[in-house]
Write a protein that holds these residues in place. Structure first.
Motif, PDB file in Angstrom:
ATOM      1  N   PHE A 171       0.814  -1.207   0.000  1.00  0.00           N
ATOM      2  CA  PHE A 171       0.000   0.000   0.000  1.00  0.00           C
ATOM      3  C   PHE A 171       0.853   1.265   0.000  1.00  0.00           C
ATOM      4  O   PHE A 171       2.037   1.227   0.342  1.00  0.00           O
ATOM      5  CB  PHE A 171      -0.912   0.021   1.242  1.00  0.00           C
ATOM      6  CG  PHE A 171      -1.775  -1.192   1.404  1.00  0.00           C
ATOM      7  CD1 PHE A 171      -2.721  -1.524   0.447  1.00  0.00           C
ATOM      8  CD2 PHE A 171      -1.646  -2.013   2.520  1.00  0.00           C
ATOM      9  CE1 PHE A 171      -3.525  -2.648   0.595  1.00  0.00           C
ATOM     10  CE2 PHE A 171      -2.437  -3.134   2.682  1.00  0.00           C
ATOM     11  CZ  PHE A 171      -3.381  -3.456   1.718  1.00  0.00           C
ATOM     12  N   THR A 172       0.231   2.367  -0.368  1.00  0.00           N
ATOM     13  CA  THR A 172       0.899   3.665  -0.245  1.00  0.00           C
ATOM     14  C   THR A 172       0.967   4.039   1.236  1.00  0.00           C
ATOM     15  O   THR A 172       0.189   3.531   2.059  1.00  0.00           O
ATOM     16  CB  THR A 172       0.140   4.755  -1.023  1.00  0.00           C
ATOM     17  OG1 THR A 172      -1.206   4.824  -0.536  1.00  0.00           O
ATOM     18  CG2 THR A 172       0.116   4.450  -2.512  1.00  0.00           C
ATOM     19  N   PRO A 173       1.896   4.925   1.612  1.00  0.00           N
ATOM     20  CA  PRO A 173       2.067   5.268   3.026  1.00  0.00           C
ATOM     21  C   PRO A 173       0.781   5.756   3.685  1.00  0.00           C
ATOM     22  O   PRO A 173       0.046   6.569   3.122  1.00  0.00           O
ATOM     23  CB  PRO A 173       3.121   6.385   2.983  1.00  0.00           C
ATOM     24  CG  PRO A 173       3.909   6.093   1.747  1.00  0.00           C
ATOM     25  CD  PRO A 173       2.914   5.569   0.756  1.00  0.00           C
ATOM     26  N   GLU A 183       2.072   3.711  -7.954  1.00  0.00           N
ATOM     27  CA  GLU A 183       3.020   3.702  -6.839  1.00  0.00           C
ATOM     28  C   GLU A 183       3.447   2.287  -6.466  1.00  0.00           C
ATOM     29  O   GLU A 183       3.945   2.064  -5.365  1.00  0.00           O
ATOM     30  CB  GLU A 183       2.381   4.380  -5.610  1.00  0.00           C
ATOM     31  CG  GLU A 183       1.667   5.690  -5.876  1.00  0.00           C
ATOM     32  CD  GLU A 183       2.583   6.735  -6.484  1.00  0.00           C
ATOM     33  OE1 GLU A 183       3.777   6.749  -6.109  1.00  0.00           O
ATOM     34  OE2 GLU A 183       2.120   7.517  -7.336  1.00  0.00           O
ATOM     35  N   ASP A 184       3.286   1.334  -7.350  1.00  0.00           N
ATOM     36  CA  ASP A 184       3.545  -0.075  -7.048  1.00  0.00           C
ATOM     37  C   ASP A 184       5.043  -0.381  -7.117  1.00  0.00           C
ATOM     38  O   ASP A 184       5.642  -0.332  -8.194  1.00  0.00           O
ATOM     39  CB  ASP A 184       2.784  -0.950  -8.047  1.00  0.00           C
ATOM     40  CG  ASP A 184       2.932  -2.440  -7.776  1.00  0.00           C
ATOM     41  OD1 ASP A 184       3.651  -2.803  -6.837  1.00  0.00           O
ATOM     42  OD2 ASP A 184       2.309  -3.228  -8.514  1.00  0.00           O
ATOM     43  N   PRO A 185       5.678  -0.731  -5.984  1.00  0.00           N
ATOM     44  CA  PRO A 185       7.109  -1.059  -6.029  1.00  0.00           C
ATOM     45  C   PRO A 185       7.370  -2.503  -6.436  1.00  0.00           C
ATOM     46  O   PRO A 185       8.471  -2.837  -6.870  1.00  0.00           O
ATOM     47  CB  PRO A 185       7.552  -0.832  -4.573  1.00  0.00           C
ATOM     48  CG  PRO A 185       6.327  -1.157  -3.766  1.00  0.00           C
ATOM     49  CD  PRO A 185       5.147  -0.743  -4.608  1.00  0.00           C
ATOM     50  N   GLY A 218      -2.144   6.936  -7.194  1.00  0.00           N
ATOM     51  CA  GLY A 218      -2.460   6.726  -5.791  1.00  0.00           C
ATOM     52  C   GLY A 218      -2.666   5.283  -5.407  1.00  0.00           C
ATOM     53  O   GLY A 218      -3.174   4.996  -4.324  1.00  0.00           O
ATOM     54  N   ALA A 219      -2.289   4.370  -6.276  1.00  0.00           N
ATOM     55  CA  ALA A 219      -2.440   2.944  -5.985  1.00  0.00           C
ATOM     56  C   ALA A 219      -1.080   2.278  -5.949  1.00  0.00           C
ATOM     57  O   ALA A 219      -0.222   2.542  -6.791  1.00  0.00           O
ATOM     58  CB  ALA A 219      -3.317   2.271  -7.033  1.00  0.00           C
ATOM     59  N   SER A 220      -0.902   1.393  -4.988  1.00  0.00           N
ATOM     60  CA  SER A 220       0.304   0.586  -4.916  1.00  0.00           C
ATOM     61  C   SER A 220      -0.003  -0.805  -5.456  1.00  0.00           C
ATOM     62  O   SER A 220      -0.721  -0.947  -6.442  1.00  0.00           O
ATOM     63  CB  SER A 220       0.823   0.556  -3.477  1.00  0.00           C
ATOM     64  OG  SER A 220       2.077  -0.119  -3.420  1.00  0.00           O
ATOM     65  N   HIS A 221       0.483  -1.861  -4.775  1.00  0.00           N
ATOM     66  CA  HIS A 221       0.432  -3.204  -5.349  1.00  0.00           C
ATOM     67  C   HIS A 221      -0.949  -3.849  -5.275  1.00  0.00           C
ATOM     68  O   HIS A 221      -1.293  -4.667  -6.126  1.00  0.00           O
ATOM     69  CB  HIS A 221       1.463  -4.092  -4.644  1.00  0.00           C
ATOM     70  CG  HIS A 221       1.683  -5.406  -5.317  1.00  0.00           C
ATOM     71  ND1 HIS A 221       2.003  -5.511  -6.657  1.00  0.00           N
ATOM     72  CD2 HIS A 221       1.626  -6.684  -4.848  1.00  0.00           C
ATOM     73  CE1 HIS A 221       2.139  -6.787  -6.990  1.00  0.00           C
ATOM     74  NE2 HIS A 221       1.918  -7.520  -5.908  1.00  0.00           N
ATOM     75  N   LEU A 222      -1.735  -3.506  -4.268  1.00  0.00           N
ATOM     76  CA  LEU A 222      -3.066  -4.106  -4.146  1.00  0.00           C
ATOM     77  C   LEU A 222      -4.125  -3.076  -4.517  1.00  0.00           C
ATOM     78  O   LEU A 222      -4.935  -2.637  -3.696  1.00  0.00           O
ATOM     79  CB  LEU A 222      -3.291  -4.649  -2.725  1.00  0.00           C
ATOM     80  CG  LEU A 222      -2.320  -5.729  -2.257  1.00  0.00           C
ATOM     81  CD1 LEU A 222      -2.777  -6.323  -0.935  1.00  0.00           C
ATOM     82  CD2 LEU A 222      -2.133  -6.832  -3.303  1.00  0.00           C
TER      83      LEU A 222
END
Length: 371
Positions: A147-149, A198-200, A224-228
């Protein structure tokens, strides 16, 4: 068999949803109920995750093994051809199915995933760590990887912590061995790629690589989205998936023209204004794209039901349109008359009287045009 949850009408087109490593089908909680309005949604758990037994896979497992379990699940539910969406490892399963079992996949969405996952070594090391020490340490860093911070979903982190270490490690083995980059051009199913900006873990470049390799594929990048992404930005993911899987207004417009005729639809479209545009889209997408495409009832039957409902509510202008549609759907004048006679009993004689007048006018016009 894989643990799963089925939602939506049994007669609706099937849509399978695959999870990411460390999560359960709860990953789709904010998206699946909406998708189930127009689909038979089947979301499943990886082995050793959620409610799936750990013994379904073992050391040295492959993505192909997981895909085989998904096909076994589909077969057990009587599902032949299906649409599919998956996140990360679930997305890799979708890619494998599209390459190796193209006859089963009608449409594909790959979410925050990759055609490869950075080489074997990191996954081999993670598998060894989990087999030796369990999942507590990895679960502690899940928020940063997923997730994002400042964002979290406690239930998904708990799923990570409670997954079976052996099955989790076997899934790592599958990711270590996975690489379909040289097979992407073989995918024939309509394909959508969804990237979290923002997915690392699987950066947008990984999704662009798939989009470039799969003929005709489309790519959506979600800020505004990371991996999930389905958990963090469900509205954006839902919008993208609906547009891809539903064919929505486009499919509905085709059925609308088949039932009502090009002339009527062209007139309706010609009268469309910015004020009515959303309503016209709603009609095409919902009434014609979801209801009239459901083959539980034939179009003849739907015409009979529709005419009865219109008589009951006194919508005689709309009735005229659907008398024409009924003829196009194969009803004879005598059958239309029988439907209207039935309405005299249950909707009232005055309503049926007006309905017969409307239908007689329409049928006479059709006879005159034919002559």
């Amino acid at each position: 068999m894989l643990n799963h949850l089925t939602e939506g009408p049994a007669s609706a087109p099937p849509l399978l949803l695959g999870p990411s490593l460390g999560t359960s089908y709860a990953l789709w909680d904010a998206v699946a109920p909406e998708l189930s309005i127009g689909h038979r949604v089947i979301r499943w758990d990886l082995p050793g995750h959620g409610g799936s037994a750990a013994g379904l896979i073992g050391p040295g497992a492959t993505v192909g093994d997981l895909a085989g379990l998904v096909l076994e699940l589909a077969d057990s539910l009587g599902v032949g051809r299906f649409a599919y969406a998956g996140v990360s490892l679930g997305g890799a399963v979708g890619l494998h199915l599209a390459v190796h079992h193209p006859e089963r996949v009608s449409s594909l969405a790959v979410v925050c995933s990759s055609a490869h996952f950075g080489g074997a070594k990191p996954w081999e090391e993670r598998a060894a760590l989990v087999r030796a020490d369990g999942l507590e340490e990895l679960a502690g860093s899940a928020d940063a990887r997923w997730f994002t911070p400042g964002f979290t979903v406690p239930g998904l982190v708990r799923d990570h912590r409670e997954a079976d270490p052996g099955a989790y490690a076997a899934c790592c083995d599958a990711l270590a061995a996975f690489d379909l980059r040289d097979r992407l051009g073989e995918i024939s199913a309509p394909t959508l790629l969804i990237a979290g900006r923002e997915d690392p873990a699987t950066p947008p470049a990984h999704l662009r690589e798939i989009a470039d390799g799969v003929p005709g594929a489309a790519l959506v990048e979600i800020p505004g989205a990371s991996h999930l992404a389905p958990a963090e930005r469900p509205e954006a993911v839902l919008t993208a998936l609906r547009g891809h899987f539903d064919g929505g207004a486009k499919r509905g417009m085709a059925v609308r023209r088949e039932v009502l005729g090009d002339a009527h639809v062209d007139r309706a479209q010609g009268r469309q204004t910015p004020f009515t545009a959303r309503f016209q889209d709603f009609i095409s997408r919902y009434a014609w794209g979801e209801i009239w495409t459901d083959d539980t009832l034939s179009r003849r039957e739907r015409s009979m039901v529709t005419m009865t409902a219109l008589v009951a509510h006194g919508h005689y202008e709309e009735l005229a349109m659907h008398v024409r549609a009924a003829r196009r759907n194969g009803l004879t004048p005598d059958e239309i008359g029988a439907v209207l006679l039935q309405t005299a009993v249950y909707c009232g004689v005055p309503a049926a009287n007006s309905a017969f007048a409307t239908a007689q006018r329409v049928l006479a016009e059709e006879d005159g045009a034919a002559g």
